[in-house]
Scaffold this active site. Sequence first.
Site, short mmCIF file in Angstrom:
data_model
loop_
_atom_site.label_atom_id
_atom_site.label_comp_id
_atom_site.label_asym_id
_atom_site.label_seq_id
_atom_site.Cartn_x
_atom_site.Cartn_y
_atom_site.Cartn_z
N CYS A 250 -17.84 22.12 -12.69
CA CYS A 250 -18.85 21.72 -13.69
C CYS A 250 -19.50 22.92 -14.37
CB CYS A 250 -19.90 20.83 -13.05
SG CYS A 250 -19.21 19.30 -12.44
N HIS B 112 -25.96 20.61 -18.12
CA HIS B 112 -24.83 19.85 -17.59
C HIS B 112 -25.29 18.42 -17.34
CE1 HIS B 112 -21.47 18.52 -15.36
NE2 HIS B 112 -22.05 18.56 -14.17
N ASN C 112 -20.55 12.09 -16.35
CA ASN C 112 -20.35 13.49 -16.00
C ASN C 112 -18.92 13.89 -16.35
OD1 ASN C 112 -19.95 15.95 -14.75
ND2 ASN C 112 -20.94 15.38 -12.84
O1 UT7 Z 1 -21.40 17.62 -11.47
C1 UT7 Z 1 -21.63 18.21 -10.24
C2 UT7 Z 1 -22.97 17.93 -9.80
N1 UT7 Z 1 -23.03 16.59 -9.28
C3 UT7 Z 1 -24.19 16.06 -9.13
O2 UT7 Z 1 -25.15 16.69 -9.51
C4 UT7 Z 1 -24.35 14.74 -8.43
C5 UT7 Z 1 -25.61 14.77 -7.65
N2 UT7 Z 1 -25.89 13.55 -6.93
C6 UT7 Z 1 -26.31 12.41 -7.53
O3 UT7 Z 1 -26.35 12.34 -8.74
C7 UT7 Z 1 -26.75 11.27 -6.66
O4 UT7 Z 1 -26.89 11.71 -5.34
C8 UT7 Z 1 -25.81 10.04 -6.71
C9 UT7 Z 1 -25.93 9.37 -8.07
C10 UT7 Z 1 -24.39 10.49 -6.45
C11 UT7 Z 1 -26.21 9.01 -5.65
O5 UT7 Z 1 -27.54 8.62 -5.81
P1 UT7 Z 1 -28.50 8.49 -4.54
O6 UT7 Z 1 -29.79 7.99 -5.03
O7 UT7 Z 1 -28.46 9.82 -3.85
O8 UT7 Z 1 -27.80 7.35 -3.71
P2 UT7 Z 1 -27.20 7.39 -2.22
O9 UT7 Z 1 -25.95 8.18 -2.19
O10 UT7 Z 1 -28.29 7.76 -1.30
O11 UT7 Z 1 -26.85 5.88 -1.99
C12 UT7 Z 1 -27.89 4.88 -1.93
C13 UT7 Z 1 -27.27 3.53 -1.68
C14 UT7 Z 1 -26.30 3.50 -0.50
O12 UT7 Z 1 -26.48 2.25 0.15
P3 UT7 Z 1 -27.34 2.14 1.49
O13 UT7 Z 1 -26.68 3.07 2.48
O14 UT7 Z 1 -28.72 2.61 1.11
O15 UT7 Z 1 -27.25 0.70 1.83
C15 UT7 Z 1 -24.93 3.53 -1.15
O16 UT7 Z 1 -23.96 2.88 -0.37
O17 UT7 Z 1 -26.49 3.13 -2.83
C16 UT7 Z 1 -25.18 2.74 -2.41
N3 UT7 Z 1 -24.25 3.06 -3.47
C17 UT7 Z 1 -23.96 2.22 -4.47
N4 UT7 Z 1 -24.36 0.98 -4.75
C18 UT7 Z 1 -23.89 0.40 -5.86
C19 UT7 Z 1 -23.56 4.22 -3.66
N5 UT7 Z 1 -22.83 4.13 -4.77
C20 UT7 Z 1 -23.06 2.91 -5.30
C21 UT7 Z 1 -22.59 2.25 -6.44
N6 UT7 Z 1 -23.03 1.00 -6.69
N7 UT7 Z 1 -21.75 2.84 -7.32
#
Ligand code: UT7
Length: 322
Positions: free
Chosen positions: A114, A249, A279
């Site tokens: 990225c 980014h 992204n």
């Molecule tokens: O380009 C390189 C740089 N990359 C980044 O900067 C990415 C950085 N990270 C992020 O943007 C975020 O961490 C994410 C968008 C990837 C995830 O967001 P989050 O608020 O950290 O969510 P999480 O991973 O903590 O997941 C929360 C919940 C989980 O369920 P439980 O365990 O709380 O029941 C996941 O299973 O959301 C669930 N989940 C989804 N639900 C619906 C994860 N993906 C999805 C989905 N749809 N697509």
Amino acid sequence: MIRRSILLGTGSALPVRAVSNAELAQTVDTSDEWIVERTGIRNRHIAGDGETTATLATQAAQEALAAAGLAAQDIDLIILATATPDQTFPAAATKVQAALGIDDCVAFDVAAVCSGFLYALTVADSMIRSGAAQRALVIGSETFSRILDWDDRATCVLFGDGAGAVVLGAQESEDGQRGILAAKLHADGRHNQLLYVDGGPSTTQTVGKLRMKGQEVFRHAVVNLASVLREVMELAKLTPADIDWLVPHQANARILDATARKLKLSPDRVVVTVDRHANTSAASVPLALDVAMRDGRIKPGDLVVLEAMGGGFTWGACVLRV
Ligand code: UT7
């Protein structure tokens, strides 16, 4: 006299097919609501048959050349940032070179995921300022849809395909006020396992799929981006109050908000395209830059700051007077 790399033109390209969150939710266990709330993404473009990293890069490059009023033969350096090249080798940059009809120039790829465009821009700027190049095409182009695990909802909803390009040219002036004023890059290879592809020619002999520990990447991104932005502004002897536009980014709208808050930068000074492009890795910064140049937000004389952070980890920032 001060020799600087001046921005002469920008261009971009997106695959024909746009995919909304609702369309994605038909095949992936997710919802428009979750994706918008957690990321700000509403739409992404997905490459179809015949659309590759090199074809998208070529289209973006042609647009950038037209915007610069230059012919392909005027270019003596092509640096293409990508983590998804058409082939393991040769470099996708050489495919772009051939497609543009350039007989001879320097052409190579940069792999910094990225942050790739920031890395490519910084190398091009160094070569221009040293006199090794006069006019450079710097491109970020990706087809991440081809390395996504479509069964992993935590990653597959986040990425899209596309390309962005800029033309840089050498210019000498008394005051050196225009062009790339400062750039700063970083890498910390200890974090390989937080964001990586689980394959490669020398390990599995496969292409592999993207893997990410999203929350941990998020945490590092907010800290590293705020820190490198401060560093690069100091190098340029400017303060965040001098910034006309931040072109970040485009990984997650929440990261953009947090970064702007840390710099005390008003959100209306931040170019946001994550809603429509998702992204696009190395393509996201030049794509967003091109959008804001073409819609007239970024004007000649504006101070623009670019930043990115991604797999490696790698991160960097650049200060540019348009
Ligand atoms: O380009 C390189 C740089 N990359 C980044 O900067 C990415 C950085 N990270 C992020 O943007 C975020 O961490 C994410 C968008 C990837 C995830 O967001 P989050 O608020 O950290 O969510 P999480 O991973 O903590 O997941 C929360 C919940 C989980 O369920 P439980 O365990 O709380 O029941 C996941 O299973 O959301 C669930 N989940 C989804 N639900 C619906 C994860 N993906 C999805 C989905 N749809 N697509």
